[in-house]
Design a protein around this motif. Sequence first.
Motif, PDB file in Angstrom:
ATOM      1  N   LEU A  96       0.961  -1.309   0.262  1.00 48.38           N
ATOM      2  CA  LEU A  96       0.012   0.021  -0.071  1.00 48.38           C
ATOM      3  C   LEU A  96       1.023   1.217   0.109  1.00 48.38           C
ATOM      4  N   GLY A  97       1.806   1.309   0.900  1.00 49.05           N
ATOM      5  CA  GLY A  97       2.743   2.486   0.729  1.00 49.05           C
ATOM      6  C   GLY A  97       3.386   2.746  -0.575  1.00 49.05           C
ATOM      7  N   TYR A  98       3.722   1.581  -1.041  1.00 55.95           N
ATOM      8  CA  TYR A  98       4.726   1.812  -2.339  1.00 55.95           C
ATOM      9  C   TYR A  98       3.494   2.292  -3.581  1.00 55.95           C
ATOM     10  N   LEU A  99       2.446   1.680  -3.446  1.00 58.74           N
ATOM     11  CA  LEU A  99       1.498   2.174  -4.561  1.00 58.74           C
ATOM     12  C   LEU A  99       0.714   3.397  -4.489  1.00 58.74           C
ATOM     13  N   ILE A 100       0.500   3.949  -3.022  1.00 54.05           N
ATOM     14  CA  ILE A 100       0.253   5.169  -2.836  1.00 54.05           C
ATOM     15  C   ILE A 100       1.204   6.223  -3.254  1.00 54.05           C
ATOM     16  N   GLY A 101       2.449   6.076  -2.708  1.00 57.33           N
ATOM     17  CA  GLY A 101       3.611   6.762  -3.072  1.00 57.33           C
ATOM     18  C   GLY A 101       3.790   6.919  -4.633  1.00 57.33           C
ATOM     19  N   ALA A 102       3.716   5.770  -5.211  1.00 64.58           N
ATOM     20  CA  ALA A 102       4.120   5.856  -6.818  1.00 64.58           C
ATOM     21  C   ALA A 102       3.207   6.504  -7.650  1.00 64.58           C
ATOM     22  N   ILE A 103       1.700   6.275  -7.213  1.00 60.06           N
ATOM     23  CA  ILE A 103       0.548   7.104  -7.887  1.00 60.06           C
ATOM     24  C   ILE A 103       0.739   8.494  -7.897  1.00 60.06           C
ATOM     25  N   GLN A 104       1.034   8.826  -6.411  1.00 54.01           N
ATOM     26  CA  GLN A 104       1.153  10.348  -6.104  1.00 54.01           C
ATOM     27  C   GLN A 104       2.144  11.036  -6.938  1.00 54.01           C
ATOM     28  N   LEU A 105       3.429  10.308  -6.915  1.00 59.10           N
ATOM     29  CA  LEU A 105       4.457  10.660  -7.629  1.00 59.10           C
ATOM     30  C   LEU A 105       4.331  10.833  -9.222  1.00 59.10           C
ATOM     31  N   GLU A 106       3.510   9.852  -9.514  1.00 56.78           N
ATOM     32  CA  GLU A 106       3.272   9.843 -11.114  1.00 56.78           C
ATOM     33  C   GLU A 106       2.473  10.642 -11.577  1.00 56.78           C
ATOM     34  N   HIS A 107       1.360  11.353 -10.885  1.00 55.05           N
ATOM     35  CA  HIS A 107       0.390  12.160 -11.222  1.00 55.05           C
ATOM     36  C   HIS A 107       0.323  13.365 -10.400  1.00 55.05           C
ATOM     37  N   LEU A 108       0.873  13.604  -9.222  1.00 55.77           N
ATOM     38  CA  LEU A 108       0.714  14.682  -8.438  1.00 55.77           C
ATOM     39  C   LEU A 108       2.254  15.580  -8.468  1.00 55.77           C
ATOM     40  N   GLY A 109       3.452  14.847  -8.526  1.00 51.02           N
ATOM     41  CA  GLY A 109       4.628  15.360  -8.491  1.00 51.02           C
ATOM     42  C   GLY A 109       5.575  14.476  -9.338  1.00 51.02           C
ATOM     43  N   PRO A 110       5.448  14.370 -10.793  1.00 51.22           N
ATOM     44  CA  PRO A 110       6.034  13.497 -11.456  1.00 51.22           C
ATOM     45  C   PRO A 110       7.718  13.544 -11.567  1.00 51.22           C
ATOM     46  N   LEU A 111       8.297  12.385 -11.489  1.00 55.85           N
ATOM     47  CA  LEU A 111       9.916  12.612 -11.335  1.00 55.85           C
ATOM     48  C   LEU A 111      10.198  12.550 -12.682  1.00 55.85           C
ATOM     49  N   SER A 112       9.532  12.514 -13.865  1.00 54.77           N
ATOM     50  CA  SER A 112       9.918  12.957 -14.843  1.00 54.77           C
ATOM     51  C   SER A 112       9.532  14.288 -15.469  1.00 54.77           C
ATOM     52  N   GLY A 113       9.824  14.608 -16.716  1.00 52.47           N
ATOM     53  CA  GLY A 113       9.196  16.107 -17.163  1.00 52.47           C
ATOM     54  C   GLY A 113      10.221  17.269 -16.766  1.00 52.47           C
ATOM     55  N   ALA A 114       9.669  18.449 -16.285  1.00 51.22           N
ATOM     56  CA  ALA A 114      10.110  19.512 -16.144  1.00 51.22           C
ATOM     57  C   ALA A 114      10.949  19.298 -15.205  1.00 51.22           C
ATOM     58  N   GLY A 115      10.661  18.533 -13.661  1.00 50.89           N
ATOM     59  CA  GLY A 115      11.518  18.362 -12.698  1.00 50.89           C
ATOM     60  C   GLY A 115      12.759  17.549 -12.770  1.00 50.89           C
ATOM     61  N   THR A 116      12.615  16.637 -13.704  1.00 56.00           N
ATOM     62  CA  THR A 116      13.882  15.789 -13.978  1.00 56.00           C
ATOM     63  C   THR A 116      14.862  16.516 -14.867  1.00 56.00           C
ATOM     64  N   THR A 117      14.419  17.317 -15.828  1.00 53.09           N
ATOM     65  CA  THR A 117      15.141  18.239 -16.626  1.00 53.09           C
ATOM     66  C   THR A 117      15.860  19.108 -15.909  1.00 53.09           C
ATOM     67  N   ALA A 118      15.246  19.837 -14.828  1.00 51.58           N
ATOM     68  CA  ALA A 118      15.714  20.549 -14.096  1.00 51.58           C
ATOM     69  C   ALA A 118      16.902  20.075 -13.162  1.00 51.58           C
ATOM     70  N   ILE A 119      16.712  18.801 -12.953  1.00 52.65           N
ATOM     71  CA  ILE A 119      17.873  18.201 -12.159  1.00 52.65           C
ATOM     72  C   ILE A 119      18.952  17.827 -13.060  1.00 52.65           C
TER      73      ILE A 119
END
Length: 204
Positions: free
Chosen positions: A141-164
């Motif tokens: 549950l912890g993994y699923l909740i965290g992974a779904i939140q990261l994917e849709h509410l604070g994606p690791l890819s996209g603009a954030g990853t480019t900035a890093i």
Amino acid sequence: MPRPRSLTSRQLASAALAVIDRDGLTALSMRAVAQELGMSTMGLYRYVQDREDLERLVVERVLSEVDTDLPDSGASWRDQVEVMARRLRDTVGAHPEVIPLTVVHRHHSPAGLRWSETVLAILTTAGMSGERRVIALRALLGYLIGAIQLEHLGPLSGAGTTAITRLPPTDFPLMTATARTAQDMDADREFLGGLRLLLDGLDA
């Protein structure tokens, strides 16, 4: 005498979900849902007490779409858990703005509890019980909740990853290198890769 009720819980939930999907979670209010239903705000209070009641109805509405039937019993327990994880991710991910509500109200959702019951049945068949089964379910549950939140509410890819990737590599050599690799990964590969690492640990 009180007027007979004419709206079902599903109709109320569907109206609230329509508001959230269209205008975002912050737009959810008694007034907005009443307008969606074509009724007065006071009329809506015949059905629900407040916004929290609406939130719970929405969570149940979304989670009720998750298929909680036991996957192919001939498959391995790992494959069955992966099927259940995909079902939850796909269904909740279709309504990104609802994700925070599923975290808060999941314990009040019969549909969400049925999902957990099925997963527990799979884990039990795999030989897990007691504390190990508790830890396994909560880790999933912890993994699923965290992974779904990261994917849709604070994606690791996209603009954030480019900035890093643009950070000074002398200060953040591993972060910049990891971000460059992440740019070539899609969401499915990332999600399933993390899930399989977790299942490896549970299988050990």
